[in-house]
Structures are given as structure tokens and as C-alpha cells.
Design a protein around this motif. Structure first.
Motif, short mmCIF file in Angstrom:
data_model
loop_
_atom_site.label_atom_id
_atom_site.label_comp_id
_atom_site.label_asym_id
_atom_site.label_seq_id
_atom_site.Cartn_x
_atom_site.Cartn_y
_atom_site.Cartn_z
N GLU A 1 0.73 -1.19 -0.08
CA GLU A 1 -0.30 0.11 0.05
C GLU A 1 0.88 1.27 -0.14
OE1 GLU A 1 0.34 -1.98 2.47
OE2 GLU A 1 0.64 -1.13 4.21
N LYS A 2 2.25 1.05 0.33
CA LYS A 2 3.07 2.16 0.38
C LYS A 2 3.75 2.46 -1.15
CE LYS A 2 3.79 2.24 5.14
NZ LYS A 2 4.79 2.16 6.21
N ASP A 3 3.24 1.68 -2.10
CA ASP A 3 4.14 1.84 -3.46
C ASP A 3 4.36 3.30 -3.84
OD1 ASP A 3 3.80 -0.81 -3.88
OD2 ASP A 3 2.61 -0.71 -5.82
N ASN A 4 3.13 4.33 -3.88
CA ASN A 4 3.40 5.50 -4.46
C ASN A 4 4.52 6.21 -3.45
OD1 ASN A 4 1.62 4.87 -6.32
ND2 ASN A 4 -0.08 5.73 -5.15
N ASN A 5 4.26 5.98 -2.36
CA ASN A 5 5.30 6.93 -1.45
C ASN A 5 6.73 6.23 -1.67
OD1 ASN A 5 6.67 7.68 0.99
ND2 ASN A 5 4.64 7.90 1.88
N ALA A 6 6.91 4.96 -1.86
CA ALA A 6 8.30 4.53 -2.23
C ALA A 6 8.68 4.98 -3.33
CB ALA A 6 8.22 3.06 -2.03
N ILE A 7 7.89 4.86 -4.38
CA ILE A 7 8.55 5.35 -5.60
C ILE A 7 8.80 6.81 -5.85
CG2 ILE A 7 7.62 5.88 -8.15
CD1 ILE A 7 6.19 3.21 -8.12
N SER A 8 8.36 7.42 -4.91
CA SER A 8 8.63 9.11 -4.95
C SER A 8 9.89 9.00 -4.21
CB SER A 8 7.56 9.81 -4.33
OG SER A 8 7.34 9.74 -2.79
N GLN A 9 9.94 8.15 -2.97
CA GLN A 9 11.33 8.31 -2.36
C GLN A 9 12.63 7.87 -3.26
OE1 GLN A 9 9.77 6.05 1.46
NE2 GLN A 9 11.62 7.17 2.06
N ILE A 10 12.13 6.77 -3.98
CA ILE A 10 13.33 6.43 -5.03
C ILE A 10 13.64 7.54 -5.88
CG2 ILE A 10 13.85 5.03 -6.85
CD1 ILE A 10 12.08 2.75 -5.85
N GLU A 11 12.81 8.30 -6.28
CA GLU A 11 13.05 9.62 -7.30
C GLU A 11 13.92 10.71 -6.40
OE1 GLU A 11 9.94 11.06 -9.57
OE2 GLU A 11 11.08 12.62 -10.49
N SER A 12 13.29 10.94 -5.07
CA SER A 12 14.10 11.92 -4.43
C SER A 12 15.53 11.44 -4.02
CB SER A 12 13.49 12.01 -2.74
OG SER A 12 12.28 12.39 -2.99
N PHE A 13 15.75 10.22 -3.68
CA PHE A 13 17.06 9.48 -3.52
C PHE A 13 18.11 9.71 -4.84
CE2 PHE A 13 19.94 6.09 -3.92
CZ PHE A 13 20.99 6.22 -2.63
N SER A 14 17.37 9.25 -6.00
CA SER A 14 18.14 9.33 -7.18
C SER A 14 18.73 10.90 -7.54
CB SER A 14 17.16 8.73 -8.33
OG SER A 14 18.06 8.80 -9.53
#
Lengths: 201, 201
Positions: A174-187
Motif C-alpha cells: 500500500e506504500k507503493d506510491n510513497n516508495a516510488i517518490s522516495q526512490i526519485e528523491s534519492f536518485s
DNA sequence: TTGACAAGTGACCTGTCGTTCGCTATAATG
DNA sequence: CATTATAGCGAACGACAGGTCACTTGTCAA
């Protein structure tokens, strides 16, 4: 038609093994999900363990086909933003593709029980990723996009956090979207940190 | 009498659950390892699942005692080298302490089967670490040791790779030494990258 | 001394598991 | 047409799992 059923059994085994584990899965439920009775399974496999081994065989073949040869490696990006784009594309696939998710879960929960699962886990979760990005970062350094540094260290520093977020998605979908935006932030944080001087701004 | 039987059952359950999983563990073997017969177990627990729940309860208490209060948090290092030292100390403990290893393995293999295990896994493997190091990096930025940056992002970028190497040790214990030196290398790479300007050499 | 109780034992119950076997229906082969 | 192989079925088997129960032993308070 025989081969079809055999493949369908493997597909369903991957689904149930990845949810309930090898020991938690029983043949009756597995075959019932395919509209068969349990004894029919033995026309295609010798035993439950035989299914397990065939499943691992298939996983090894798939992995070799996808990431084994240098041709299938992703191209070296031409811009820093290209790295972000490529990362997000790969993350999107790996987080949402059902088959990949189930494979990851299976390796996660069976890595301490089975030798081959253990080795595959290390390859899927660590060495495969660092190898791929070591090559990519070498290329980006040569293109003057990233500052000169140890490409292997950078690959590890880049892929480990992303891999952690992918595992988080397996655990809490359920945290898919959150994690994806975290990946982008980290990148983006990463390219800001490691960009070559003439790229900064 | 050093430890009562109930505690010894929980200890052995942690050992066997973490090796063979909950479903792969049976009561007869578990109690036999303690010199008991299986029926004796039911004097202390209502069922196999009752053992599982008590084990998770104990893990939650332990974690709260160790990392729950602000007093138990590690102090903010006074030098960059102090960060490396603290990291290596923590890594050494977490990689070699049998109880911690078994807890980690258990959460890894049961995270998809049990809700509480799932939540504990996220805390142990991610949020707990990033919270701790967010606090540490904030402190180090205030002391002028690290350049000003998003402390949470730095904490994530620091702990995720180290966590990945710890998981690698669980999977392949024979690579302990290798992983530990990799952690040190990574830690030094990190402080070189994020050191405040007047700290660089 | 006695009664209550905690802790351990072995026999036994019930359900479920993986597996085997004999049977049938179908379809291709000669 | 007869034959043979394939893939499905249902009944049954043995092993073993978790769990129950009557019984024994040791401890300790009243």
C-alpha cells in the motif's frame, strides 16, 4: 496440452510458495486452484520437491536470459536526468510486475532453507544490481557526467537504498506510491552529490 | 533454574523458527532439544501459535527497551572518525550476536505470513535505523562536521547499504570479514563525500 | 502429615500431508 | 479397427503433525 499444465503448475507454485512458503503450501490447494485434484500433479512432477527444483531451474534460466548477456544491459545514460529516468523505469517494472514480486518474495523467505535460493537471493538483491550500475557509472564518468570516483562503491551506494525501498514495497504494497517518490528523491539527491563539477548548477 | 522452562522454550523456538520457519518447525523436535517430550510444552503454552505470539511479544519488549527511549540512543560523535568507530562497533555487535541474527532471520522469513512480523521487519530493517541516524546526522551538522543537507536523506543513504551488507552476512556467514571491511570502506567513503568543507583533507 | 499445585510423562486421538494405485476418457498411431 | 500413451480422477495408505488426558513426581505451605 501436457506442457501447458506443467507450466501452469509452476506458475501456481510460485504464487503459493511466495505467499505461504514451501512448507506452508500443500498440493491439494495448489492443484485445486488449477481445477485439478492433487493426484493429477504426479503426472507432471515426481514430488513436491520436484516442483520446487523445477521452479528454481526456471528462475535461473529467466535471470540468465534477461541479465546474463551484455546485450541486455541497459544503455549508459547521456544525461544525469537520463539516469533518473532509467532508474524510475526499472523501479516501476520491478515494483509492479507480479512475477518479479513473487520471485523476490520467494527468494526472501526460502533463502535460509535452500542453497540455490540463497545464491539467487544474493545475486538478485546485491551483486546483480551493483554489477549493472558499476558498468553504468563507469560509462557516465567517462562521459564526464559523474565525478571521478570508485564506480563500484557508487553503484553499491546507489542500488542498496533503492533495493531497500523495493523490499519495503513487497512488505507493504500500500506504500507503493510513497516508495516510488522516495526512490526519485534519492536518485536526484545522488546525482546532485556525485555530479561532475561542470554539471553542477 | 538459571532460566525457567518457559524462557528456554522461547529461546529454542527462536532458534528453530529462524532456521526452518514456523511451518517447518515441529513441537517434538523443539522440546526434545530441551530434554522434554512434546506434551510437556503444553504446561507452558496453549499451542504452537501461542509460542509464536509470546516470541513476538518478547521481541517487541526487547526492541522497545533497547531503542525505545531517547536515553539509549548512541551519542552524537565528535569527529568524523568517531562516526566510523561507532558504526563499526554497532555492525560488529549486530553481525555476531546470535540472538540478533536469529531475530533478523525470523523476521525476514515470516514477514509475509504474520502482520506483526511485517511491522517489526520494517522497523528493524528501515525506519529504526534511519530515525537513529537522522538524529545523529542532525547533531553532526550542528557541530559543523557534516555539510548541511537533508539529514533524513543522509541517514537513509547511510544505513541502507550497511543494512544490505548485514543481510548478506545472515545469508552467507562465511563472508563476515569481507562484509565488515566493506562496511568500513563505505563509511569512510560516506564521510569523505559529506564532510563539511573545513573538515576536508 | 497432608493437600494443593506445578511440571513432566507416555499413550492416544484426529486431521492432514505427500504419495501410490487402479481406473477411465480421449486422442493419436499403426 | 485395435493399440498405446496421456492426463485426468477418486479411493486409500502410511507417516506425522498438533493437541488431549490420565497419571506420576517433587515441592511447599497449612
Amino acid at each position: 496440452m501436457a506442457k501447458d499444465t506443467k507450466e501452469r503448475i509452476l506458475d501456481e507454485a510460485l504464487r503459493q510458495f511466495s505467499q505461504k512458503g514451501y512448507d506452508g503450501t500443500n498440493i491439494r490447494e495448489l492443484t485445486a486452484s488449477l481445477g485439478l485434484v492433487k493426484s493429477s500433479m504426479y503426472k507432471h512432477f515426481d514430488s513436491k520437491e520436484d516442483i520446487w527444483n523445477a521452479l528454481l531451474d526456471r528462475m535461473i534460466v529467466y535471470y540468465a536470459e534477461r541479465f546474463g548477456s551484455a546485450e541486455n544491459l541497459p544503455p549508459v545514460p547521456d544525461t544525469l536526468e537520463g539516469l533518473v529516468a532509467m532508474t524510475m523505469k526499472m523501479a516501476d517494472v520491478t515494483i509492479h510486475d507480479e512475477m518479479i514480486i513473487m520471485t523476490r518474495k520467494l527468494l526472501t523467505i526460502e533463502q535460509f532453507r535452500d542453497e540455490r535460493a540463497r545464491k539467487l537471493a544474493t545475486k538478485h538483491f546485491m551483486t546483480g544490481l551493483t554489477d549493472m550500475f558499476t558498468h553504468i557509472f563507469e560509462g557516465m564518468m567517462n562521459k564526464g557526467l559523474l565525478r571521478r570516483d570508485d564506480p563500484e562503491m557508487l553503484a553499491f551506494a546507489y542500488t542498496a537504498p533503492i533495493s531497500a525501498l523495493i523490499h519495503l514495497c513487497d512488505r507493504e504494497p500500500e506504500k507503493d506510491n510513497n516508495a516510488i517518490s522516495q526512490i526519485e528523491s534519492f536518485s536526484r539527491h545522488f546525482i546532485k552529490t556525485y555530479a561532475a563539477q561542470d554539471q553542477e548548477g
